[in-house]
Scaffold this motif. Structure first.
Motif, PDB file in Angstrom:
ATOM      1  N   GLU A   6      40.751  41.838  26.154  1.00 30.57           N
ATOM      2  CA  GLU A   6      40.685  43.052  26.232  1.00 30.57           C
ATOM      3  C   GLU A   6      38.946  44.197  25.991  1.00 30.57           C
ATOM      4  OE1 GLU A   6      42.556  41.093  24.114  1.00 30.57           O
ATOM      5  OE2 GLU A   6      44.898  41.962  24.896  1.00 30.57           O
ATOM      6  N   PRO A   7      38.620  44.908  26.945  1.00 31.67           N
ATOM      7  CA  PRO A   7      39.158  45.884  27.701  1.00 31.67           C
ATOM      8  C   PRO A   7      39.532  45.646  29.321  1.00 31.67           C
ATOM      9  CG  PRO A   7      37.220  46.642  28.032  1.00 31.67           C
ATOM     10  CD  PRO A   7      36.914  45.297  26.625  1.00 31.67           C
ATOM     11  N   TYR A   8      39.723  43.670  29.603  1.00 33.14           N
ATOM     12  CA  TYR A   8      39.769  43.633  30.865  1.00 33.14           C
ATOM     13  C   TYR A   8      40.813  42.597  30.887  1.00 33.14           C
ATOM     14  CZ  TYR A   8      34.415  43.376  30.725  1.00 33.14           C
ATOM     15  OH  TYR A   8      33.202  44.221  31.159  1.00 33.14           O
ATOM     16  N   ARG A   9      41.671  42.716  32.195  1.00 33.78           N
ATOM     17  CA  ARG A   9      42.840  42.433  32.420  1.00 33.78           C
ATOM     18  C   ARG A   9      42.805  41.062  33.802  1.00 33.78           C
ATOM     19  NH1 ARG A   9      46.691  43.744  35.590  1.00 33.78           N
ATOM     20  NH2 ARG A   9      48.582  42.614  35.655  1.00 33.78           N
ATOM     21  N   LEU A  10      43.897  40.413  33.271  1.00 37.55           N
ATOM     22  CA  LEU A  10      43.314  39.235  34.416  1.00 37.55           C
ATOM     23  C   LEU A  10      44.158  39.155  35.467  1.00 37.55           C
ATOM     24  CD1 LEU A  10      42.741  35.341  34.461  1.00 37.55           C
ATOM     25  CD2 LEU A  10      44.851  36.228  35.507  1.00 37.55           C
ATOM     26  N   ALA A  11      44.414  40.118  36.231  1.00 41.04           N
ATOM     27  CA  ALA A  11      45.474  40.121  37.258  1.00 41.04           C
ATOM     28  C   ALA A  11      45.507  39.499  38.030  1.00 41.04           C
ATOM     29  CB  ALA A  11      45.151  41.761  38.086  1.00 41.04           C
ATOM     30  N   ASN A  12      47.032  38.479  37.512  1.00 42.31           N
ATOM     31  CA  ASN A  12      47.410  37.544  38.754  1.00 42.31           C
ATOM     32  C   ASN A  12      48.167  37.449  40.001  1.00 42.31           C
ATOM     33  OD1 ASN A  12      49.539  37.984  37.859  1.00 42.31           O
ATOM     34  ND2 ASN A  12      48.954  36.089  36.399  1.00 42.31           N
ATOM     35  N   GLY A  56      32.292  27.160  53.508  1.00 36.97           N
ATOM     36  CA  GLY A  56      34.038  26.965  53.917  1.00 36.97           C
ATOM     37  C   GLY A  56      34.913  27.373  53.503  1.00 36.97           C
ATOM     38  N   ARG A  57      36.277  26.954  53.284  1.00 37.87           N
ATOM     39  CA  ARG A  57      37.285  27.581  53.013  1.00 37.87           C
ATOM     40  C   ARG A  57      37.654  28.077  52.390  1.00 37.87           C
ATOM     41  NH1 ARG A  57      42.862  24.054  55.019  1.00 37.87           N
ATOM     42  NH2 ARG A  57      41.484  22.906  53.210  1.00 37.87           N
ATOM     43  N   TYR A  58      38.029  29.503  51.704  1.00 33.27           N
ATOM     44  CA  TYR A  58      37.925  29.957  50.345  1.00 33.27           C
ATOM     45  C   TYR A  58      39.879  30.434  50.059  1.00 33.27           C
ATOM     46  CZ  TYR A  58      38.112  34.001  53.160  1.00 33.27           C
ATOM     47  OH  TYR A  58      38.597  35.014  53.718  1.00 33.27           O
ATOM     48  N   ALA A  59      39.956  30.264  48.588  1.00 35.20           N
ATOM     49  CA  ALA A  59      41.744  31.096  47.773  1.00 35.20           C
ATOM     50  C   ALA A  59      41.451  31.901  47.335  1.00 35.20           C
ATOM     51  CB  ALA A  59      42.224  29.560  47.757  1.00 35.20           C
ATOM     52  N   TYR A  60      41.586  33.016  47.633  1.00 33.04           N
ATOM     53  CA  TYR A  60      42.022  34.604  46.288  1.00 33.04           C
ATOM     54  C   TYR A  60      42.576  33.637  45.460  1.00 33.04           C
ATOM     55  CZ  TYR A  60      43.047  38.556  43.710  1.00 33.04           C
ATOM     56  OH  TYR A  60      42.997  39.292  43.279  1.00 33.04           O
ATOM     57  N   LEU A  61      41.871  33.862  44.472  1.00 33.22           N
ATOM     58  CA  LEU A  61      42.749  33.422  42.518  1.00 33.22           C
ATOM     59  C   LEU A  61      42.825  34.759  42.135  1.00 33.22           C
ATOM     60  CD1 LEU A  61      39.853  30.576  41.128  1.00 33.22           C
ATOM     61  CD2 LEU A  61      42.544  30.623  42.563  1.00 33.22           C
ATOM     62  N   PHE A  62      42.508  35.757  41.478  1.00 34.60           N
ATOM     63  CA  PHE A  62      42.892  36.861  40.939  1.00 34.60           C
ATOM     64  C   PHE A  62      41.791  38.124  40.222  1.00 34.60           C
ATOM     65  CE2 PHE A  62      42.323  32.883  38.317  1.00 34.60           C
ATOM     66  CZ  PHE A  62      40.829  33.383  37.755  1.00 34.60           C
ATOM     67  N   SER A  63      42.300  38.796  40.173  1.00 32.93           N
ATOM     68  CA  SER A  63      41.041  39.660  39.920  1.00 32.93           C
ATOM     69  C   SER A  63      40.645  39.952  38.283  1.00 32.93           C
ATOM     70  CB  SER A  63      41.432  41.087  40.289  1.00 32.93           C
ATOM     71  OG  SER A  63      42.612  41.327  39.807  1.00 32.93           O
ATOM     72  N   GLU A  66      36.987  45.453  38.228  1.00 33.80           N
ATOM     73  CA  GLU A  66      36.498  45.266  39.402  1.00 33.80           C
ATOM     74  C   GLU A  66      35.893  43.680  39.627  1.00 33.80           C
ATOM     75  OE1 GLU A  66      36.965  47.833  40.763  1.00 33.80           O
ATOM     76  OE2 GLU A  66      37.961  48.843  38.881  1.00 33.80           O
ATOM     77  N   ASP A  67      36.521  42.750  39.047  1.00 35.89           N
ATOM     78  CA  ASP A  67      35.669  41.199  40.019  1.00 35.89           C
ATOM     79  C   ASP A  67      36.796  41.018  40.850  1.00 35.89           C
ATOM     80  OD1 ASP A  67      32.486  41.945  38.907  1.00 35.89           O
ATOM     81  OD2 ASP A  67      33.774  41.521  36.835  1.00 35.89           O
ATOM     82  N   THR A  68      36.275  40.177  42.018  1.00 33.42           N
ATOM     83  CA  THR A  68      37.716  39.512  42.384  1.00 33.42           C
ATOM     84  C   THR A  68      36.975  37.806  42.538  1.00 33.42           C
ATOM     85  OG1 THR A  68      36.734  39.897  44.410  1.00 33.42           O
ATOM     86  CG2 THR A  68      38.803  40.625  43.428  1.00 33.42           C
ATOM     87  N   PHE A  69      37.608  36.497  42.462  1.00 35.55           N
ATOM     88  CA  PHE A  69      37.672  35.390  41.797  1.00 35.55           C
ATOM     89  C   PHE A  69      38.383  34.757  43.272  1.00 35.55           C
ATOM     90  CE2 PHE A  69      36.868  37.098  37.844  1.00 35.55           C
ATOM     91  CZ  PHE A  69      35.648  36.995  37.191  1.00 35.55           C
ATOM     92  N   TYR A  70      37.341  33.339  43.432  1.00 35.97           N
ATOM     93  CA  TYR A  70      38.206  32.513  44.716  1.00 35.97           C
ATOM     94  C   TYR A  70      37.967  30.683  44.718  1.00 35.97           C
ATOM     95  CZ  TYR A  70      38.423  37.148  47.340  1.00 35.97           C
ATOM     96  OH  TYR A  70      38.997  38.487  47.871  1.00 35.97           O
ATOM     97  N   LEU A  71      38.558  30.684  44.768  1.00 33.35           N
ATOM     98  CA  LEU A  71      38.018  28.723  44.886  1.00 33.35           C
ATOM     99  C   LEU A  71      36.960  29.017  46.881  1.00 33.35           C
ATOM    100  CD1 LEU A  71      41.627  27.439  44.458  1.00 33.35           C
ATOM    101  CD2 LEU A  71      39.108  27.131  42.727  1.00 33.35           C
ATOM    102  N   ALA A 129      51.452  29.916  51.743  1.00 32.30           N
ATOM    103  CA  ALA A 129      51.673  31.578  52.164  1.00 32.30           C
ATOM    104  C   ALA A 129      51.082  32.491  52.363  1.00 32.30           C
ATOM    105  CB  ALA A 129      52.971  31.851  51.874  1.00 32.30           C
ATOM    106  N   ALA A 130      51.481  33.384  53.077  1.00 35.82           N
ATOM    107  CA  ALA A 130      50.428  34.250  54.289  1.00 35.82           C
ATOM    108  C   ALA A 130      50.918  35.674  52.302  1.00 35.82           C
ATOM    109  CB  ALA A 130      50.975  35.513  55.120  1.00 35.82           C
ATOM    110  N   ASN A 131      51.919  35.502  52.111  1.00 33.81           N
ATOM    111  CA  ASN A 131      52.631  36.722  51.228  1.00 33.81           C
ATOM    112  C   ASN A 131      53.079  36.985  49.369  1.00 33.81           C
ATOM    113  OD1 ASN A 131      54.433  35.637  51.661  1.00 33.81           O
ATOM    114  ND2 ASN A 131      55.860  37.252  51.702  1.00 33.81           N
ATOM    115  N   GLU A 132      52.464  35.561  48.971  1.00 31.74           N
ATOM    116  CA  GLU A 132      52.681  35.029  47.908  1.00 31.74           C
ATOM    117  C   GLU A 132      51.610  33.660  47.486  1.00 31.74           C
ATOM    118  OE1 GLU A 132      56.809  33.931  46.444  1.00 31.74           O
ATOM    119  OE2 GLU A 132      56.611  33.167  48.921  1.00 31.74           O
ATOM    120  N   ARG A 133      51.679  33.352  46.412  1.00 27.85           N
ATOM    121  CA  ARG A 133      51.178  32.379  45.693  1.00 27.85           C
ATOM    122  C   ARG A 133      52.011  30.638  45.679  1.00 27.85           C
ATOM    123  NH1 ARG A 133      46.341  32.685  43.309  1.00 27.85           N
ATOM    124  NH2 ARG A 133      47.184  34.305  41.799  1.00 27.85           N
TER     125      ARG A 133
END
Length: 275
Positions: A6-12, A56-63, A66-71, A129-133
């Motif tokens: 807090e005050p952040y939240r990991l939005a998965n 290279g290739r990447y994969a979205y992880l979470f935010s 305001e920050d987003t994180f990727y592999l 998958a395109a629409n879910e992890r």
């Protein structure tokens, strides 16, 4: 604990989109993570830190906020010398807390992706998958979701005493509480009783749920319980699991607060007379 950011939240929620230049890259190599580590804070590379043709290739992880994180599958050579590999255990001691937690959760997803590159049923490459992890096999239809293993942390108490133990054959050498994974076909309460009996040969009663904690090091969701000793306090040690198990009174407990783990918080709660 590690998840308290807090005050952040990991939005998965899985909301993949191409990374912006300021998006963070979480880059791992086995049990190491790429970071910049000063005396005050850690930071991770951003996509703006590397050449676009090396991302290279990447994969979205979470935010987080305001920050987003990727592999990213960028080669190690794509990153400048400001960033270097540190063992994941380093994150037990780093700040800020929200970046530390992002690095830990990313590690759990990194292991999931790399351990499921091929289908466990037919051996063909898996696809995201395109629409879910989720990963799926286009050949046989096998579906794989992120691995989460339920486990228990148990504080066995006997009046003013608590049972503390040390793991056998592990790098972590401090005192901890009894712990173990749930088996197929049992409730989490049955896990508590079985693990205590297996590891120290004791019976427990009056189980009281404390709280839970995600634990990325072992892909676990931990459930913390306090439980009263039921009967004789003689310990029969499972030496394959534990190096030692001992009873300690509150004032003699060899533990200090670290704000990191459920185990530590439960021990401190008992030490301070709150449980």
């Amino acid at each position: 604990m590690i998840q308290d950011i807090e005050p952040y939240r990991l939005a998965n929620e899985y909301e993949p989109a191409p990374p912006e230049g300021d998006a963070y890259i979480l880059w791992y190599k086995d049990d190491y993570i790429l970071l910049r580590h000063s005396s005050e804070a850690i930071s991770f590379p951003r996509f703006s830190d590397i050449s676009p043709d090396m991302a290279g290739r990447y994969a979205y992880l979470f935010s987080v906020g305001e920050d987003t994180f990727y592999l990213s599958e960028a080669p190690e050579a794509a990153f400048n010398e400001d960033f270097y590999l540190e063992n994941m255990q380093t994150l037990r001691r780093t700040r800020p807390r929200y970046l530390t937690y992002a690095g830990l959760v990313g590690y759990q997803l990194y292991n999931w992706y790399r351990n499921r590159r091929f289908c466990g049923r037919c051996g063909k490459p898996m696809k995201p998958a395109a629409n879910e992890r989720m990963l799926y096999c286009p050949e046989c239809g096998n579906l794989e979701y992120p691995k989460i293993s339920p486990a228990v942390i148990v504080a066995v108490t006997n009046g003013d005493r608590i049972l503390m133990s040390k793991y056998a054959g592990r790098a972590f050498k401090k005192y901890a509480l009894l712990a173990g994974f749930a088996e197929i076909g049992e409730t989490i309460e049955e896990t508590v009783k079985r693990e205590v009996m297996e590891e120290v040969g004791l019976r427990v009663k009056n189980l009281r749920y404390y709280k839970s904690q995600p634990w990325p090091f072992s892909d676990s969701l931990l459930f913390g319980f306090f439980a009263d000793l039921d009967g004789d306090d003689t310990i029969t040690l499972d030496e394959n699991e534990l190096a030692v198990a001992e009873w300690f009174t509150r004032d003699a407990m060899p533990v200090e607060a670290d704000g990191f783990s459920l185990t530590n918080e439960m021990m401190i709660q008992f030490k301070n007379g709150l449980y």
